[in-house]
Design a protein around this motif. Structure first.
Motif, PDB file in Angstrom:
ATOM      1  N   ILE A 165      32.086  46.337  14.845  1.00 15.16           N
ATOM      2  CA  ILE A 165      32.795  45.297  15.782  1.00 15.16           C
ATOM      3  C   ILE A 165      33.188  46.316  16.992  1.00 15.16           C
ATOM      4  CG2 ILE A 165      34.787  43.749  15.961  1.00 15.16           C
ATOM      5  CD1 ILE A 165      35.086  43.444  13.032  1.00 15.16           C
ATOM      6  N   ASP A 166      32.837  45.567  18.086  1.00 10.18           N
ATOM      7  CA  ASP A 166      33.416  45.976  19.326  1.00 10.18           C
ATOM      8  C   ASP A 166      34.561  45.262  19.874  1.00 10.18           C
ATOM      9  OD1 ASP A 166      31.568  48.462  20.171  1.00 10.18           O
ATOM     10  OD2 ASP A 166      30.141  46.849  19.727  1.00 10.18           O
ATOM     11  N   VAL A 167      35.813  45.796  20.031  1.00 11.85           N
ATOM     12  CA  VAL A 167      36.851  44.853  20.378  1.00 11.85           C
ATOM     13  C   VAL A 167      37.060  45.320  21.832  1.00 11.85           C
ATOM     14  CG1 VAL A 167      39.197  44.127  20.176  1.00 11.85           C
ATOM     15  CG2 VAL A 167      37.708  44.786  17.931  1.00 11.85           C
ATOM     16  N   VAL A 168      37.305  44.396  22.926  1.00  8.45           N
ATOM     17  CA  VAL A 168      37.652  44.658  24.318  1.00  8.45           C
ATOM     18  C   VAL A 168      38.911  43.875  24.483  1.00  8.45           C
ATOM     19  CG1 VAL A 168      36.824  44.157  26.504  1.00  8.45           C
ATOM     20  CG2 VAL A 168      35.079  44.538  25.030  1.00  8.45           C
ATOM     21  N   LEU A 169      39.691  44.893  24.962  1.00 11.48           N
ATOM     22  CA  LEU A 169      41.147  44.476  25.379  1.00 11.48           C
ATOM     23  C   LEU A 169      41.476  44.854  26.641  1.00 11.48           C
ATOM     24  CD1 LEU A 169      43.171  45.830  22.177  1.00 11.48           C
ATOM     25  CD2 LEU A 169      42.747  43.561  22.716  1.00 11.48           C
ATOM     26  N   GLY A 170      42.414  44.124  27.375  1.00  8.26           N
ATOM     27  CA  GLY A 170      42.896  44.536  28.486  1.00  8.26           C
ATOM     28  C   GLY A 170      43.981  45.825  28.299  1.00  8.26           C
ATOM     29  N   PRO A 171      44.622  46.454  29.449  1.00  6.93           N
ATOM     30  CA  PRO A 171      45.730  47.614  29.002  1.00  6.93           C
ATOM     31  C   PRO A 171      46.902  46.703  28.501  1.00  6.93           C
ATOM     32  CG  PRO A 171      45.452  47.064  31.447  1.00  6.93           C
ATOM     33  CD  PRO A 171      44.498  46.069  30.612  1.00  6.93           C
ATOM     34  N   ASN A 172      47.603  47.434  27.612  1.00 11.79           N
ATOM     35  CA  ASN A 172      48.888  47.278  27.141  1.00 11.79           C
ATOM     36  C   ASN A 172      49.093  45.866  26.598  1.00 11.79           C
ATOM     37  OD1 ASN A 172      49.920  49.749  28.452  1.00 11.79           O
ATOM     38  ND2 ASN A 172      49.925  48.635  30.112  1.00 11.79           N
ATOM     39  N   THR A 173      48.142  45.423  25.711  1.00  9.17           N
ATOM     40  CA  THR A 173      48.163  44.273  24.896  1.00  9.17           C
ATOM     41  C   THR A 173      48.924  44.217  23.507  1.00  9.17           C
ATOM     42  OG1 THR A 173      46.064  44.601  23.953  1.00  9.17           O
ATOM     43  CG2 THR A 173      45.948  43.342  26.040  1.00  9.17           C
ATOM     44  N   ALA A 174      49.342  43.053  23.081  1.00 13.57           N
ATOM     45  CA  ALA A 174      49.877  42.982  22.039  1.00 13.57           C
ATOM     46  C   ALA A 174      49.241  43.603  20.520  1.00 13.57           C
ATOM     47  CB  ALA A 174      50.672  41.537  21.473  1.00 13.57           C
ATOM     48  N   SER A 175      47.910  43.250  20.785  1.00 11.54           N
ATOM     49  CA  SER A 175      46.959  43.854  19.615  1.00 11.54           C
ATOM     50  C   SER A 175      46.726  45.224  19.633  1.00 11.54           C
ATOM     51  CB  SER A 175      45.675  43.022  19.721  1.00 11.54           C
ATOM     52  OG  SER A 175      46.078  41.684  19.472  1.00 11.54           O
ATOM     53  N   GLU A 176      47.104  46.096  20.572  1.00  5.47           N
ATOM     54  CA  GLU A 176      46.385  47.210  20.808  1.00  5.47           C
ATOM     55  C   GLU A 176      46.851  48.313  19.566  1.00  5.47           C
ATOM     56  OE1 GLU A 176      46.673  51.222  23.885  1.00  5.47           O
ATOM     57  OE2 GLU A 176      47.080  49.146  24.726  1.00  5.47           O
ATOM     58  N   ALA A 206      47.504  34.705  37.961  1.00  8.01           N
ATOM     59  CA  ALA A 206      47.188  35.833  36.826  1.00  8.01           C
ATOM     60  C   ALA A 206      48.436  35.913  36.235  1.00  8.01           C
ATOM     61  CB  ALA A 206      46.691  37.109  37.313  1.00  8.01           C
ATOM     62  N   GLY A 207      48.473  36.211  34.823  1.00  8.59           N
ATOM     63  CA  GLY A 207      49.902  36.512  34.131  1.00  8.59           C
ATOM     64  C   GLY A 207      49.616  36.457  32.559  1.00  8.59           C
ATOM     65  N   ARG A 208      50.612  36.662  31.966  1.00 12.27           N
ATOM     66  CA  ARG A 208      50.398  37.108  30.685  1.00 12.27           C
ATOM     67  C   ARG A 208      49.830  35.682  29.844  1.00 12.27           C
ATOM     68  NH1 ARG A 208      49.247  41.743  28.658  1.00 12.27           N
ATOM     69  NH2 ARG A 208      50.835  43.238  29.842  1.00 12.27           N
ATOM     70  N   GLU A 209      50.513  34.502  30.290  1.00  8.32           N
ATOM     71  CA  GLU A 209      50.080  33.349  29.844  1.00  8.32           C
ATOM     72  C   GLU A 209      48.858  32.729  30.336  1.00  8.32           C
ATOM     73  OE1 GLU A 209      51.249  32.308  26.901  1.00  8.32           O
ATOM     74  OE2 GLU A 209      52.437  33.926  26.858  1.00  8.32           O
ATOM     75  N   LEU A 266      41.818  39.197  28.877  1.00 13.96           N
ATOM     76  CA  LEU A 266      42.669  40.427  29.159  1.00 13.96           C
ATOM     77  C   LEU A 266      43.992  40.453  28.570  1.00 13.96           C
ATOM     78  CD1 LEU A 266      41.296  40.803  32.936  1.00 13.96           C
ATOM     79  CD2 LEU A 266      40.802  42.466  31.077  1.00 13.96           C
ATOM     80  N   THR A 267      44.400  39.273  28.618  1.00 19.70           N
ATOM     81  CA  THR A 267      45.923  39.211  28.264  1.00 19.70           C
ATOM     82  C   THR A 267      46.371  39.207  26.724  1.00 19.70           C
ATOM     83  OG1 THR A 267      45.983  36.995  28.735  1.00 19.70           O
ATOM     84  CG2 THR A 267      46.920  38.209  30.473  1.00 19.70           C
ATOM     85  N   ASP A 268      45.071  38.892  25.943  1.00 13.24           N
ATOM     86  CA  ASP A 268      45.353  38.872  24.556  1.00 13.24           C
ATOM     87  C   ASP A 268      46.529  37.821  24.169  1.00 13.24           C
ATOM     88  OD1 ASP A 268      44.913  39.565  21.879  1.00 13.24           O
ATOM     89  OD2 ASP A 268      46.248  41.210  21.943  1.00 13.24           O
ATOM     90  N   VAL A 269      46.403  36.657  24.412  1.00 12.27           N
ATOM     91  CA  VAL A 269      47.717  35.474  24.380  1.00 12.27           C
ATOM     92  C   VAL A 269      47.923  35.815  22.505  1.00 12.27           C
ATOM     93  CG1 VAL A 269      48.356  33.378  24.389  1.00 12.27           C
ATOM     94  CG2 VAL A 269      47.167  34.408  26.300  1.00 12.27           C
ATOM     95  N   GLY A 270      49.182  35.899  22.089  1.00 13.69           N
ATOM     96  CA  GLY A 270      49.540  35.630  20.661  1.00 13.69           C
ATOM     97  C   GLY A 270      48.819  36.851  19.897  1.00 13.69           C
ATOM     98  N   ALA A 271      48.598  37.744  20.588  1.00 12.74           N
ATOM     99  CA  ALA A 271      47.968  39.010  19.597  1.00 12.74           C
ATOM    100  C   ALA A 271      46.725  38.294  18.981  1.00 12.74           C
ATOM    101  CB  ALA A 271      48.909  39.626  18.906  1.00 12.74           C
ATOM    102  N   ILE A 272      45.930  37.293  19.652  1.00  7.16           N
ATOM    103  CA  ILE A 272      44.926  36.835  18.872  1.00  7.16           C
ATOM    104  C   ILE A 272      43.863  37.894  18.443  1.00  7.16           C
ATOM    105  CG2 ILE A 272      43.741  36.283  21.131  1.00  7.16           C
ATOM    106  CD1 ILE A 272      43.617  34.221  17.880  1.00  7.16           C
ATOM    107  N   SER A 273      43.649  38.794  19.350  1.00  5.46           N
ATOM    108  CA  SER A 273      42.543  39.933  19.010  1.00  5.46           C
ATOM    109  C   SER A 273      42.671  40.340  17.561  1.00  5.46           C
ATOM    110  CB  SER A 273      42.299  40.789  19.900  1.00  5.46           C
ATOM    111  OG  SER A 273      42.189  40.143  21.383  1.00  5.46           O
TER     112      SER A 273
END
Length: 347
Positions: free
Chosen positions: A206-217, A12-15, A183-190
């Motif tokens: 729209i319902d947007v699902v994110l993991g914790p502490n993502t770039a898009s939050e 697992a990891g950011r990338e 979960l990791t929202d690579v490149g703030a894609i959300s």
């Protein structure tokens, strides 16, 4: 063997994302239903996912987020207490598998067929894979479980399949869109896709699902505060219900593809990484998704066309739903667990 103890070694990891850990948790549950117990090598990124989605019945063994040689060394020390191993890490190959398992029954979950693997059982859920792709990469005695029949989908999705498919067969307009980019929202894609969707959404939500502490939050919280059509969900536990209630999804590749297919959820599939491209092409070729590539220079224009086209065509949405539901029934975890427990029992 009574109550075999099984060690999971996921990545697992950011990338990398969290899909490896999530599908291992699904398999761990199926193995537990078959009488086994499970423990996970828990690097900091893995531990973060386990804390969100795993109960106390899953043992955590602290591990560093290190190079493959260090990971193999740590897992080998832990493996002495276990009867079998499950590997879901593209960073590990045959040398690492052998160093950790040391003759114990082992299962490798793979999507690449790009390196030597040491295992008794190989599971590759992506479609279109030929057994010959693994010639020379796995032992001749290894059993191969290939294709979406073995995709690891959580039981909660299977439980909602029938009702979701019945509702989608009504062919109504799109009223609720789910955005789930990993979960990791690579490149703030959300945030990138939501920015494209809002002007084209009409009266839908729209319902947007994110993991914790993502770039898009931060960006999405700002948008949600001023646009009531947008709802933000962070670290969702009941993802199956959100998928079942949605009429359309904008989602990444990876293990969540098979959750969507189980529920017949039509999707704009956004390819984020090289290993997602082939399965995206296959699904699009079977009329099960609209595929776009976030790495392409014309991504925004291609995404706009795909999303707008589906919002305007309930019939097209219904066809995607019907075709995707044919590809996966969601019960693959039981099939994989049965096969692995049989191998462990023979030892």
């Amino acid at each position: 063997m009574n109550s075999p103890r099984i060690l999971f070694v996921p990545d697992a990891g950011r990338e990398i994302g969290g899909g490896h850990v999530m599908r291992c948790l699904t398999l761990a549950q199926a193995l537990r239903d078959g009488g086994a117990t499970a423990a996970f090598m828990a690097s900091p990124p893995t531990a973060e996912i386990l804390d969100l989605f795993a109960g106390p019945e899953i043992e955590r063994i602290a591990a560093s987020d290190a190079e493959p040689a260090r990971l193999a060394e740590e897992a080998a020390r832990a493996a002495d207490r276990f009867d079998a191993c499950v590997f879901d890490s593209f960073r590990l190959g045959a040398d690492g598998h052998r160093a950790i398992a040391r003759g114990r029954p082992s299962l490798v979950i793979d999507n690449l067929a790009d390196r030597a693997l040491a295992c008794d059982l190989l599971m590759e859920p992506d479609p279109g894979r030929d057994p010959r792709d693994y010639d020379g990469l796995v032992p001749e005695t290894a059993r191969l479980l290939l294709g979406p029949d073995y995709a690891l989908v959580r039981p909660a999705f299977v439980a909602q399949r029938e009702a979701a498919l019945q509702r989608r067969s009504a062919r109504g307009p799109v009223q609720r869109v789910l955005v789930s980019m990993g979960l990791t929202d690579v490149g703030a894609i959300s945030a990138r896709v939501v920015d494209r969707m809002l002007p084209r959404l009409g009266d839908a939500s729209i319902d947007v699902v994110l993991g914790p502490n993502t770039a898009s939050e931060a960006r999405l919280k700002t948008l949600a505060a001023r646009d009531p059509r947008l709802r933000l969900h962070i670290a969702v536990e009941d993802m199956a219900s959100l998928m079942a209630q949605a009429d359309l999804c904008v989602g990444a590749g990876g293990a969540s593809i098979w959750e969507r297919c189980t529920l017949g959820l039509p999707a704009v599939l956004v390819v984020l990484a090289n290993n997602q491209a082939a399965v995206g092409d296959w699904l699009a070729g079977h009329g099960a998704v609209e595929r776009v590539d976030a790495r392409a220079p014309d991504f925004e224009a291609a995404f706009d066309r795909a999303f707008t086209g589906l919002m305007r065509s309930p019939d097209r949405v219904a066809r995607l739903s019907a075709e995707s539901a044919k590809l996966c029934d969601g019960t693959g975890a039981d099939r994989v667990a049965e096969a692995f427990l049989e191998i462990i029992g023979r030892r």
